[in-house]
Scaffold this active site. Structure first.
Site, PDB file in Angstrom:
ATOM      1  CD  GLU A 111     -40.304  -0.475 -73.252  1.00 29.60           C
ATOM      2  OE1 GLU A 111     -40.811   0.362 -73.987  1.00 29.60           O
ATOM      3  OE2 GLU A 111     -40.523  -1.693 -73.337  1.00 29.60           O
ATOM      4  CE  LYS A 113     -43.528   7.877 -68.197  1.00 29.00           C
ATOM      5  NZ  LYS A 113     -43.884   9.048 -68.944  1.00 29.00           N
ATOM      6  CG  ASP A 115     -40.371  14.394 -70.991  1.00 31.55           C
ATOM      7  OD1 ASP A 115     -41.603  14.281 -71.075  1.00 31.55           O
ATOM      8  OD2 ASP A 115     -39.815  15.251 -70.287  1.00 31.55           O
ATOM      9  CE1 TYR A 223     -45.406   4.226 -75.975  1.00 31.02           C
ATOM     10  CE2 TYR A 223     -43.460   5.609 -76.237  1.00 31.02           C
ATOM     11  CZ  TYR A 223     -44.826   5.474 -76.015  1.00 31.02           C
ATOM     12  OH  TYR A 223     -45.590   6.590 -75.837  1.00 31.02           O
ATOM     13  CE  LYS A 310     -43.116  10.871 -64.513  1.00 34.31           C
ATOM     14  NZ  LYS A 310     -43.375  11.977 -65.112  1.00 34.31           N
ATOM     15  CB  CYS A 404     -41.864  49.965 -51.592  1.00 35.10           C
ATOM     16  SG  CYS A 404     -40.721  49.911 -52.995  1.00 35.10           S
ATOM     17  CB  CYS A 407     -39.901  54.295 -52.662  1.00 38.32           C
ATOM     18  SG  CYS A 407     -41.515  53.532 -52.842  1.00 38.32           S
ATOM     19  CB  CYS A 422     -44.272  49.631 -54.680  1.00 38.78           C
ATOM     20  SG  CYS A 422     -43.941  51.381 -54.393  1.00 38.78           S
ATOM     21  CB  CYS A 428     -41.203  53.482 -56.584  1.00 38.49           C
ATOM     22  SG  CYS A 428     -40.403  51.948 -56.103  1.00 38.49           S
TER      23      CYS A 428
HETATM   24  S1  IVH Z   1     -46.030   2.246 -72.798  1.00 40.72           S
HETATM   25  C1  IVH Z   1     -50.387   0.984 -72.002  1.00 40.72           C
HETATM   26  N1  IVH Z   1     -43.508   2.845 -73.084  1.00 40.72           N
HETATM   27  O1  IVH Z   1     -45.470   7.716 -71.166  1.00 40.72           O
HETATM   28  C2  IVH Z   1     -48.977   1.450 -71.927  1.00 40.72           C
HETATM   29  N2  IVH Z   1     -45.033   4.608 -72.724  1.00 40.72           N
HETATM   30  O2  IVH Z   1     -47.059   7.971 -68.710  1.00 40.72           O
HETATM   31  C3  IVH Z   1     -48.651   2.398 -72.978  1.00 40.72           C
HETATM   32  N3  IVH Z   1     -43.995   6.850 -72.782  1.00 40.72           N
HETATM   33  O3  IVH Z   1     -48.640   7.825 -72.663  1.00 40.72           O
HETATM   34  C4  IVH Z   1     -47.444   3.204 -72.745  1.00 40.72           C
HETATM   35  N4  IVH Z   1     -41.936   6.163 -73.179  1.00 40.72           N
HETATM   36  O4  IVH Z   1     -46.638   8.781 -73.928  1.00 40.72           O
HETATM   37  C5  IVH Z   1     -44.742   3.317 -72.868  1.00 40.72           C
HETATM   38  N5  IVH Z   1     -41.240   3.232 -73.412  1.00 40.72           N
HETATM   39  C6  IVH Z   1     -42.461   3.697 -73.207  1.00 40.72           C
HETATM   40  C7  IVH Z   1     -42.721   5.064 -73.089  1.00 40.72           C
HETATM   41  C8  IVH Z   1     -44.028   5.496 -72.838  1.00 40.72           C
HETATM   42  C9  IVH Z   1     -42.727   7.215 -72.999  1.00 40.72           C
HETATM   43  C10 IVH Z   1     -45.085   7.787 -72.510  1.00 40.72           C
HETATM   44  C11 IVH Z   1     -46.340   7.558 -73.298  1.00 40.72           C
HETATM   45  C12 IVH Z   1     -47.411   7.275 -72.296  1.00 40.72           C
HETATM   46  C13 IVH Z   1     -46.867   7.920 -71.081  1.00 40.72           C
HETATM   47  C14 IVH Z   1     -47.421   7.274 -69.853  1.00 40.72           C
END
Ligand code: IVH
Length: 668
Positions: A111, A113, A115, A223, A310, A404, A407, A422, A428
């Protein structure tokens, strides 16, 4: 440096970054750099247990607890995920899971992640009862009222089959489109910009004004489902059930049954994530079966059954042409890397700040090195490393200048900071030109027709050697400048004339007193509404004012001690600049606006926005942030947006000018 000293240094640095991130919402380094620091500290602490400390930043997850919200304990602690940065590391995790399950077959979900900022929602009998931020992982803030304004979050569930009680976790996000809109609006209103959508989402969720939250277009993806009775025995089906109940669950979520599948998922999304409407910083893989999740269990900080991968920050490699040293208005010398132009996330990068001497030293940059430039989630590019393979034989390290560059004065180190300065304030050239440029700026005296170039030209021609000289400019002099004609000269002279009515706090800000920005200037004039009061106050008296600390107080004292500055102020007073808060602002209260709701929009010339807000309140009115049926007047300055104008018109709300308003309260 000894191990002990390094541990101390890392703890201090990490604590500072935690504060920047969680409290100020303005991170200075990327998540990846932060993780590297934390990993180094964790490693040193494990290898050297004699230096353990229960208060070390490794012993907690950062906190976003702030005042103004009730906090509650989470039913299940909100843990984080352990991070990986390469396919190889994901493979290793896959291997650990296989071993942990004794070779049993297993599937994972892949899935996004997301942000943003994480949220835990509690539902009872199909209704949302509570929304809690992550906080320190154990306790979080109750932000139910704000979360309710997020349209994609179901308040009452749809369909059937939901358990009577459950928790669902997800990420609150600000879509790119909303983020861009909000920052444009903030720029217009001269408010600080958000560095990235994550900070914007987190900041918004902690706003005390629910209406403002609702205006900001937040969204949320979910999620993770938790509870004593869940619809299925695996993560994927539980999420699909949640989707049917009305939660936004990303369509990207995929079941994968092999390492090859996982690798293909990584390769695909590394590329295609840029097409998504929201910010993502990686992928998450989770073991699908809840029974297998239970078998694998948790470490102290994260589940063994899940891992984050990441995305690499967008990065380019380019050669350093040379480092220039630039002198700012306050005399601070900043090293700037001048680069062979390189394309990075859609823009050509030619220059990137190296900030200060410590950064140049830590990166160990040599002449003509190959440098890594990153854009991460932040707006300004930065140099994050050196490719030492690309170093030219015999290349010298880049050395910070001792004098500097403008100057020739020997530089001095700013106390307690990595900066060099400076000290030749009044001799200056870039400092003088910088102060002129600042003085005429839009948020200060707002003198149309003088910008960066003209400030420089006025100085070069010898017409303006300090800000007060601006008021001696003649049409004849202006006409001698390149590109100036009668019209542009007249515009400058009119701008100078108009600046004489600019409110006192702007004048104070325009003076370039170190540490006195627009906010401090406003606070200062509130406590000391007259220049003579400011100039005669002691450091203790100044520091006693609200939000003026000892450092600012010292800086103000220092500034006014200097005879050149005192003379500048005297000349500005003589030409007629506002040297006190206007009577009508400082004056009494009334009930002329009793019960009336005002929305302020645009920029003003007689008073600052804050002064108008103050005037509204002191005359019995209320300030509201957005136009609705309940608004009585819109006080419109210059540049009010067309959308607001239309909205006011459609609701039949009168739009008044600042003169109308001053008439209303009887001052004009
Ligand atoms: S699962 C126990 N799934 O990433 C596991 N987290 O670095 C619970 N996050 O605190 C997290 N997308 O804020 C999960 N698809 C995803 C996510 C996700 C973003 C964030 C979440 C978590 C942080 C962990």
């Amino acid at each position: 440096m000894s191990v002990r000293e390094r541990i101390g240094q890392l703890r201090d640095t990490i604590n500072r970054h935690n504060y920047n991130y969680y409290v100020l919402n303005t991170p200075e380094i990327s998540d990846r750099e932060f993780d590297m620091l934390l990993k180094e500290l964790e490693k040193l602490e494990t290898e050297n247990p004699e230096f353990a400390d229960p208060l070390s930043p490794t012993q907690r997850v950062g906190s976003d607890l702030t005042h103004g919200f009730d906090s509650v304990e989470h039913i299940h602690p909100m843990l984080s995920l352990s991070n990986t940065y390469s396919i190889e590391e994901v493979d290793e995790w896959f291997g650990r899971v296989r071993a942990g399950l004794g070779g049993e077959r297993f599937e994972v979900t892949g899935e996004m992640k997301f942000d943003g900022t994480s949220i835990s929602l509690i539902y009872e009998h199909g209704r949302l009862v509570r929304a809690v931020t992550r906080g320190d992982g154990i306790r979080g803030d109750v932000v139910t009222a704000n979360v309710k304004t997020i349209k994609s979050i179901p308040l009452q569930l749809q369909g059937e089959g939901w358990p009577d009680f459950f928790e669902i976790r997800g990420e609150i996000l600000m879509p790119w489109k909303e983020f861009d809109r909000l920052n444009k609006e903030r720029e217009f209103n001269e408010e600080p910009l958000f560095a990235n959508p994550r900070n914007a989402a987190a900041g918004t969720l902690k706003t005390l004004d629910t209406r403002e939250v609702s205006r900001r277009g937040l969204d949320a993806y979910f999620y993770y489902l938790l509870g004593p009775e869940l619809p299925a025995d695996n993560h994927y089906d539980n999420m699909m059930a949640a989707k049917k109940w009305g939660f936004k669950v990303s369509d990207i979520m995929t079941r994968l049954d092999s390492l090859e599948g996982v690798e293909a998922f990584v390769r695909y999304w590394d590329e295609h994530r840029k097409e998504l409407p929201v910010a993502t910083d990686g992928l998450v893989f989770k073991v699908d079966s809840l029974r297998q999740q239970l078998n694998l269990g948790f470490t102290a900080k994260s589940p063994r059954w899940a891992i984050a991968y990441k995305f690499p920050a967008e990065r380019a490699l380019t050669r350093l042409r040379f480092v220039s040293f630039e002198v700012g208005r306050m005399g601070i010398v900043t090293p700037v890397a001048n680069l062979e132009p390189v394309l990075l996330s859609g823009t050509v990068i030619r220059r990137a700040s190296l900030h200060n001497e410590d950064i140049v030293k830590t990166l160990d940059i040599h002449q003509h090195d190959l440098l890594y430039v990153e854009k991460g989630g932040e707006i300004i590019p930065k140099i994050t490393g050196v490719d030492e393979n690309g170093r030219e034989p015999g290349a010298e390290p880049v050395r910070f200048v001792s004098h500097c560059p403008a100057c020739g004065t020997p530089l001095v180190r700013v106390e307690g900071e990595a900066a060099w300065q400076c000290p030749n304030k009044f001799g200056c050239p870039p400092q003088i030109v910088g102060r002129i440029e600042h003085f005429v700026g839009r948020k200060m005296m707002n003198i149309d027709g003088i910008g960066e170039e003209t400030s420089q030209a006025l100085f070069d021609a010898g017409y303006v050697k300090g800000i007060a000289d601006l008021y001696d400019l003649t049409e004849g002099q202006l006409l001698k400048l390149d590109g100036f004609g009668p019209r542009s000269a007249e515009k400058v002279l009119e701008g100078l004339e108009a600046s004489k009515t600019m409110p006192f706090d702007r004048v104070v800000y325009a003076l370039s007193i170190p540490f006195v920005g627009d906010t401090v200037a406003r606070k200062l004039v509130k406590a000391f509404p007259d220049i003579d009061l400011i100039m005669s106050a002691s450091a203790e008296e100044l520091a006693a004012a609200k939000d003026i600390g000892p450092r600012i107080a010292e800086s103000i004292i220092e500034y006014f001690k200097n005879p050149v500055n005192r003379q500048t102020v005297a000349r500005l007073r003589e030409v007629g600049l506002q040297m006190a808060v206007a009577e009508d602002v400082a004056g009494d209260t009334s009930n002329r606006l009793e019960g009336k709701a005002f929305v302020i929009s645009g920029t003003f010339s007689h008073h600052s926005r804050d002064e108008y807000k103050d005037l509204i309140e002191r005359n019995g009115g209320r300030n509201v942030s957005s136009i609705s049926k309940k608004t009585d007047y819109v006080l419109a300055g210059e540049n009010m947006g067309p959308a607001k104008r239309e909205k006011a018109a459609s609701l039949g709300i009168p739009v008044i000018s600042e003169d109308d308003f001053l008439n209303m309260i009887g001052t004009e």
